[in-house]
Design a protein around this motif. Sequence first.
Motif, short mmCIF file in Angstrom:
data_model
loop_
_atom_site.label_atom_id
_atom_site.label_comp_id
_atom_site.label_asym_id
_atom_site.label_seq_id
_atom_site.Cartn_x
_atom_site.Cartn_y
_atom_site.Cartn_z
N GLY A 54 8.07 -46.01 -41.70
CA GLY A 54 9.08 -45.66 -40.71
C GLY A 54 9.16 -44.15 -40.61
O GLY A 54 8.87 -43.43 -41.58
N THR A 77 22.83 -42.07 -36.14
CA THR A 77 21.43 -42.33 -35.79
C THR A 77 21.34 -43.23 -34.57
O THR A 77 20.50 -43.03 -33.68
N GLN A 82 14.48 -47.42 -39.78
CA GLN A 82 13.62 -47.15 -38.64
C GLN A 82 12.61 -48.29 -38.50
O GLN A 82 12.98 -49.46 -38.57
N CYS A 125 17.02 -50.13 -36.00
CA CYS A 125 16.39 -48.93 -36.53
C CYS A 125 17.38 -48.03 -37.27
O CYS A 125 16.99 -47.20 -38.09
N SER A 126 18.68 -48.21 -36.96
CA SER A 126 19.72 -47.36 -37.55
C SER A 126 20.37 -47.98 -38.78
O SER A 126 21.33 -47.42 -39.31
N GLU A 159 19.44 -42.36 -31.18
CA GLU A 159 18.37 -43.21 -30.66
C GLU A 159 18.60 -43.55 -29.19
O GLU A 159 17.68 -43.53 -28.37
N CYS A 193 17.68 -44.35 -43.08
CA CYS A 193 17.54 -45.41 -42.07
C CYS A 193 16.18 -46.09 -42.19
O CYS A 193 15.16 -45.45 -42.43
N SER A 234 11.57 -42.31 -40.75
CA SER A 234 12.53 -41.72 -41.68
C SER A 234 11.84 -41.25 -42.97
O SER A 234 12.47 -40.58 -43.79
#
Length: 427
Positions: free
Chosen positions: A249, A143, A62, A184-185, A147, A60, A251
């Motif tokens: 990020g 994700t 992110q 973000c996903s 979130e 991701c 991730s």
Amino acid sequence: MQQIHQAVQESVGTAMMDQELFRKCVGTFLLLFPLTHCMLNLFSSSLHRHAIGDTNLPFCLQSCVMPLEYALAVHEAGTEQVHKYVGKEPSGLKFNKLYLDEEDKPHNPMVNAGAIVISSLLKMMDYLKKMAGREYVAFSNATFQSEKETGDRNYAIGYYLKEKKCFPSGADMMAALDFYFQLCSIEVTCESGSVMAATLANGGICPITGEQVLSAEAVRNTLSLMHSCGMYDFSGQFAFHVGLPAKSGVSGAVLLVVPNIMGVMCWSPALDRVGNSIRGIHFCQELVSLFNFHNYDNLRHFVKKLDPRRQTGHERNKSVVDLMFAAYSGDVSALRRIALSAVNMELTDYDTRTALHVASAEGHLDTVKFLTHTCKVNPNAKDRWGNTPLDDAMQFGHNAVVKVLQEYQSIYTHTLMPEELRLLLMV
């Protein structure tokens, strides 16, 4: 590091960096950081790609989505409209802090509050696919749900922004938050993410497709903010040591841009205390320690570093071949990429023929228009037989090209300087 210097000594000819040397050096970096997965898109007159590790594994974006989100907002709405709602300065605070600047706006688009506000301004997925050259871009629903369920801090930021009237009139705060979680996903791979970075490095033109995805204004603003605000609480030190626009990020991703040279996406999930990829940062530091990519490295006098922008005879010959083949094929997108790489568009072959000679002889009208009206090449250049591009167009009966060349000859005054040409191509 000893392996890197050995690779330099073994490189072919007098080149400061050829493609084989670049591959060896980057490979050495990733041997130093074995859990790092990395993809680089290096473009000169043509695109070169180098991958290390599992570069096709999805992860991701992110917070790495934040500069892309901001770039699109400026591209669609313009700088003035976007910065009615978000500032331009580093906050000096943690990225998810409930705090605004003196004008009651989020400090910048690279912190959560700024990204949430900008989420209320745009629609994004198709632009991300364009930036990635239609390579892998997907969505992680798992994700996204996580979130939403664990995003108490972001909900608090959202309500704080609403209380301070930070959102545009009529904007739905919960919808903006929901969209922010979705952004973000979004999933990419190192391969597709590096194309996104290369699009920013290439002035908003995707190097895979040649499509103008973002405006010059959007790219300039985005790279400026990435440089000062992109690396969480480490932004100041990163700017000092690396001197390049980047975004991290949680991730484990690091998106790095070397303007006019290449885009890089690193992914290594081990994070430092502020949420940056440990090995990703080390890779960026090692890259800049070898090559003079730091914004403040002196390109003329920093002799201890390699300069991949310096052309050798071999590279010039390749540029001539690429230039002539693009002109012969009528490939305007390829010519645009070549011009953006700072190649002299008036290079000549062994017969002292220019790209304009070749395009005129072949009757490629759009190519001739690009070389004349955009690149401002010399229409009066003569080959070894004394023929100009106009002579070639007349010889082969390309009347439309003849007309364009005659009109251009009457107004031709000078060749653009490289910076003028780059800005014109990015518009």
